[in-house]
Design a protein around this motif. Structure first.
Motif: not given
Length: 254
Positions: A108-110, A116-119, A220-223, A227-229
């Motif tokens: 799920e997390v991956l 998000k990385n694709d975007r 921990k990498f999710i936030p 933030e890169q948005k």
């Protein structure tokens, strides 16, 4: 705290805070650090904490260990506490909690990280296009002012001494204008390169996590990747179209 100078290929990797060669990397903040900056970085408070390691070992962490029992690998995810836990935690502190399979949570997390990385990668393509435009603009600016200087030089050859003094003044003015225009585009070029660099770092982290089972690092990498948005907002100002009114810009040069 000291470490060897690190290189990638034939190039020395530089500290993200200064120009010194990199020695360490903070896996929480995704920054590369030299010896002095590493000590300063550890003094900075962070919600996710710091994990400063040798630069060459920054991608070695691939296991998910329990926070309560550091020697035990996590095998279950506690939905109630939103935390990966080991088998000891299940019997000691999380008996009545809602538990799920660790592998399901990892998937799920991956999936969230990958989306998000694709975007971010799609934004990277746009940044590359604008980076190419700004690079071409620098060439156009240089060519334009070189032609103007040539025109002024040709005219100056036919003028007497007083006109030659005017030519020198015009050259100085053109140099100032050239530097001013190039400075604007160079700044935007650097901003675009920095944005692309951040997106590449997110991609490298995502790629590594896709091969990992360390749910703690993923969460921990999710936030961090979320933030890169802000890149999406920055792109609107960093890649604006520059309009140079060359013809008739200066009555003395037209």
């Amino acid at each position: 705290m000291a470490s060897n100078v690190t290189t990638q290929g034939q190039e020395i990797v530089e500290c993200d805070s200064c120009q010194n060669p990199v020695s360490f990397s903070c896996r929480r903040c995704l920054v590369n650090l030299c010896d002095p900056c590493a000590l300063l970085h550890l003094r900075i408070s962070s919600k996710t904490g710091h994990d400063v390691v040798d630069f060459v070992k920054k991608d070695d962490d691939d296991s998910c260990f329990c926070e309560s029992h550091p020697k035990q690998e996590c095998s279950v995810f506690c939905e109630t506490c939103d935390l990966p836990i080991c088998i000891l935690c299940v019997s000691l502190m999380h008996k009545s909690h809602n538990l799920s399979e660790l592998s399901e949570k990892i998937e799920e997390v991956l999936k969230n990280i990958t989306q998000k990385n694709d975007r971010l990668q799609s934004f990277r393509h746009k940044l590359e296009t604008h980076l190419e435009d700004t690079t071409n603009k620098l060439v156009e600016i240089f060519s334009f002012y070189q032609k103007k200087k040539t025109v002024v030089t040709v005219l100056g050859e036919d003028w007497h001494k007083q006109i030659n003094e005017t030519k020198k003044k015009l050259h100085l003015k053109l140099n100032d204008l050239q530097e001013e225009n190039e400075a604007v585009v160079q700044r935007e070029k650097r901003e675009l390169e920095v944005m692309i660099g951040k997106i590449d770092e997110m991609n490298r982290k995502t790629t590594r996590l896709q091969k990992s089972k360390n749910l703690t690092e993923m969460m921990k990498f999710i936030p961090i990747i979320t933030e890169q948005k802000t890149i999406k907002k920055n792109i609107r100002s960093a890649v604006r179209v520059l309009c140079y009114k060359y013809t008739g810009a200066d009555p003395e040069l037209s």
